[in-house]
Design an enzyme around this catalytic site. Structure first.
Site, PDB file in Angstrom:
ATOM      1  N   CYS A  82      30.885  -5.137  33.089  1.00  0.00           N
ATOM      2  CA  CYS A  82      32.254  -5.629  32.918  1.00  0.00           C
ATOM      3  C   CYS A  82      32.982  -4.813  31.838  1.00  0.00           C
ATOM      4  CB  CYS A  82      32.252  -7.125  32.631  1.00  0.00           C
ATOM      5  SG  CYS A  82      33.876  -7.904  32.806  1.00  0.00           S
ATOM      6  N   HIS A 120      29.358  -8.882  37.451  1.00  0.00           N
ATOM      7  CA  HIS A 120      28.293  -9.380  36.576  1.00  0.00           C
ATOM      8  C   HIS A 120      27.014  -9.600  37.383  1.00  0.00           C
ATOM      9  CE1 HIS A 120      30.537 -10.283  32.832  1.00  0.00           C
ATOM     10  NE2 HIS A 120      31.558 -10.396  33.659  1.00  0.00           N
ATOM     11  N   GLU A 157      24.140 -10.402  36.308  1.00  0.00           N
ATOM     12  CA  GLU A 157      23.392 -11.544  35.754  1.00  0.00           C
ATOM     13  C   GLU A 157      23.941 -12.883  36.211  1.00  0.00           C
ATOM     14  OE1 GLU A 157      26.771 -10.709  33.072  1.00  0.00           O
ATOM     15  OE2 GLU A 157      25.243  -9.484  34.043  1.00  0.00           O
TER      16      GLU A 157
END
Length: 209
Positions: free
Chosen positions: A79, A181, A183
């Site tokens: 990001c 993202h 994650e």
């Protein structure tokens, strides 16, 4: 050891959980000397460009990051960790960034709902080891108001459409960065981290395939 940079902001704990799940050896650190000696670097990021750059400079990790990238240390930006690689972001009236990659960062047009938040497709433009095993147009999670416009098209490895096509991942040699993202993207996101860990292992031990 992979150094996960903690500069006072960023999605550190989610990234740490993802790395743990894929069996990575890592350390969360804000120490310049740790970053300088690391086998690889991950820079998570949320928030504003000016705040991110201020955090990196206050922690004195901006120069070690640039130096490590220049000598070929594998880098994964997430990001804001992608956006600050470029020369300047128009956020906060104009914010000089690290200048590792040529290009700028601009805001989505006012006629779109901003931030761009939620799941969206990632279209692969160029083969990359970071995307090994990731299906074409797989969905990843995004949350951002600005996007990068690289000056060198061949550094763009994926694009995503949100009212207009924008760059959602880049690569230059051992530098990788995603606007989305991983994650926060479930199993397909873990694949990104697992691929990066494999890249790091191959760099450290070239006999590994």
């Amino acid at each position: 050891m992979i150094a996960v940079i903690d500069y006072g902001a960023g999605n550190i704990h989610s990234v740490a959980r993802a790395l743990t799940k894929v069996g990575a050896t890592f350390e969360i650190t804000e120490r310049p000397e740790k970053i300088a000696e690391a086998e690889a670097i991950i820079l998570p990021g949320v928030g504003a460009a000016a705040d991110t750059m201020r955090g990196l400079r206050n922690s004195r990790v901006d120069d070690p990051v640039v130096t490590a990238i220049a000598r070929g240390t594998p880098y994964l930006g997430i990001c804001m960790g992608l956006q600050i690689l470029f020369e300047e972001s128009e956020e906060d009236g104009g914010t000089p960034c690290l200048g590792v990659l040529p290009g700028t960062v601009t805001r989505f047009p006012n006629d779109l709902d901003v931030p761009h938040m939620g799941w969206n497709q990632v279209h692969q433009q160029t083969p990359s080891p970071l995307l090994h095993g990731v299906t074409q147009d797989a969905n990843f999670y995004f949350v951002h108001s600005y996007f990068a416009s690289p000056a060198i098209d061949t550094q763009i490895i994926t694009t995503t459409d949100y009212g207009l096509p924008f760059t959602s991942a880049v690569q230059r040699d051992n530098l990788f960065a995603t606007q989305f993202h991983p994650e926060k993207s479930g199993d397909i996101g873990l694949r990104i981290y697992a691929n990066f860990v494999r890249i790091v292992g191959q760099q450290a031990h070239p006999s590994i395939t």
